[in-house]
Enzyme design. Structure first.
Site, PDB file in Angstrom:
ATOM      1  NE  ARG A 294      32.985 -13.276  -9.640  1.00  0.00           N
ATOM      2  CZ  ARG A 294      34.196 -13.828  -9.686  1.00  0.00           C
ATOM      3  NH1 ARG A 294      35.208 -13.493  -9.246  1.00  0.00           N
ATOM      4  NH2 ARG A 294      34.303 -14.782 -10.786  1.00  0.00           N
TER       5      ARG A 294
ATOM      6  CE1 TYR B 107      37.811 -15.461 -12.499  1.00  0.00           C
ATOM      7  CE2 TYR B 107      38.391 -17.765 -10.746  1.00  0.00           C
ATOM      8  CZ  TYR B 107      38.023 -16.438 -11.312  1.00  0.00           C
ATOM      9  OH  TYR B 107      37.398 -15.783 -10.588  1.00  0.00           O
TER      10      TYR B 107
ATOM     11  CG  HIS C  31      32.378 -17.574  -7.100  1.00  0.00           C
ATOM     12  ND1 HIS C  31      31.787 -16.917  -7.412  1.00  0.00           N
ATOM     13  CD2 HIS C  31      31.913 -19.222  -6.094  1.00  0.00           C
ATOM     14  CE1 HIS C  31      30.567 -17.730  -7.658  1.00  0.00           C
ATOM     15  NE2 HIS C  31      30.598 -19.170  -6.928  1.00  0.00           N
TER      16      HIS C  31
END
Length: 377
Positions: free
Chosen positions: A273, A286, A277
């Site tokens: 990805r 992260y 998100h």
């Protein structure tokens, strides 16, 4: 240093993530290298014409353009949320184009590329994220079920639908989409138990994009996800999710096996990805920029474009025409989104059942009466 801080420092935040007993990652099924070179695989062959290759490139490019425009519209306050698929176009287009007319797809909330291949108007998907309806397309007509936000629930829907197909004697299969994070959900495991027990004609298509929101895959599974299928008694395969040709070949074979009565298959599309998100997420908290840069070298659109250019299958005029079509699509999406009419409050009652029940009619009447009670209503 306190005892508490000593204990905290000693805790491994990802238990076993770097342990030597973890199995080596297996090779991917791949038919197109990141450099655009066509390769063969002993178990998955694919005959694809020049027209089909160009059509796949068009799919990938227009789906990404749709995604970019929707992300921009959300940033401008026109959508409440958007779940980007950037980087996952090949996994979705390849899987969607592998489906036959009678097959049914059960998506999560990110399968815009599959929706595209099933003929769903992008504005019908966007309208849900704008909050003017709960899904504007006909699942029966498109073979594409409504989006499911409850993580993993669609795998149960797909398995039940597949069991219905089985009992009807239909020559069709169900294709259930899920993310890597969903494999930790009970519903997914329950769906696979039922699918295996009844040898249901369903294919579980997991897009492993490396992160369940912010949790990396190492925190969820000590084995590659596709290997879990063997525990349920059916085959699993890992495919290069950035290779549209490999995804097409693997999914086509799995769906054919399901229709022929061989039962379910679990496909792990190993992809990434590239965006957040959802638009409420900040991926910089992260993951490292270097990781994103590494995966950008495996970009699914650039890979197919390199192949088309290298083999002379497409020229500059073709690429420019696709880009121009993308501009037209983007303009239609922008205009169509802003011109969507606001729903009336009572529309929420109109599509609950095929025939309105007395209880629902009473609820509707109470809703109307309540809103009419306000001053100026």
């Amino acid at each position: 240093m306190s005892v508490l801080s000593e204990t905290t420092e000693m805790v491994d935040p990802v238990p076993g993530a770097g342990a030597p007993h973890l199995p080596a990652q297996p090779d991917l099924v791949q038919l197109l290298t990141p450099e655009g070179e066509r390769v063969e695989h002993p178990d998955y062959s694919l005959e694809v014409s020049a027209d089909e290759l160009r059509a796949l490139y068009r799919d990938l490019t227009l789906v990404r353009r749709w995604d970019v425009e929707a992300t921009a519209l959300q940033r401008q306050g026109e959508l409440g949320l958007w779940a980007s698929l950037q980087g996952q176009e090949a996994a979705q287009v390849g899987a969607g184009r592998a489906m036959a007319e009678g097959d049914m797809a059960f998506p999560t909330y990110r399968e815009h590329g599959v929706a595209w291949t099933r003929g769903v108007d992008p504005l019908h998907v966007i309208s849900m994220f704008r909050g003017v309806d709960q899904g504007g397309w006909d699942p029966v007509a498109t073979g594409f079920n409504l989006y499911t936000v409850v993580i993993g629930a669609q795998t149960l829907h797909a398995t039940g639908y597949a069991m219905g197909l089985q009992r009807d004697g239909a020559d069709a299969a169900a294709l259930a989409f899920l993310g890597d994070g969903a494999t930790s959900q009970g519903e997914v495991n329950e769906a696979m138990v039922w699918a295996a027990t009844f040898s249901a004609p369903v294919v579980f298509f997991c897009q492993n994009n490396q992160y369940a929101i912010s949790a990396p895959i190492e925190r969820q599974s000590r084995v590659p996800l596709f290997q879990r299928a063997s525990g349920f008694g059916f085959p699993g395969v890992r495919v290069d999710g950035n290779d549209v040709l490999a995804v097409l070949a693997v999914t086509r074979a799995a769906l054919a096996a399901a229709r022929e009565g061989s039962g379910p298959t679990f496909i792990e599309a190993f992809t990434y990805r590239m965006g957040a998100h959802t638009t409420s997420d900040d991926p910089t908290r992260y993951r490292l920029a270097s990781e994103l840069e590494e995966w950008q070298l495996r970009d699914p659109i650039a890979r197919l474009k390199a192949h088309l250019s290298r083999t002379g299958t497409a020229d500059r005029a073709f690429f420019e025409a696709v880009d121009a079509e993308g501009d037209e699509l983007a303009a239609r999406i922008r205009t169509g989104t802003r011109e969507m009419p606001e729903p009336t409050g009572t529309e929420i009652f109109d599509h609950v059942y095929a025939e309105t029940t007395p209880e629902l009619a009473q609820q509707r009447a109470e809703f109307v009466e309540y809103h009419a009670s306000f001053e100026g209503a």
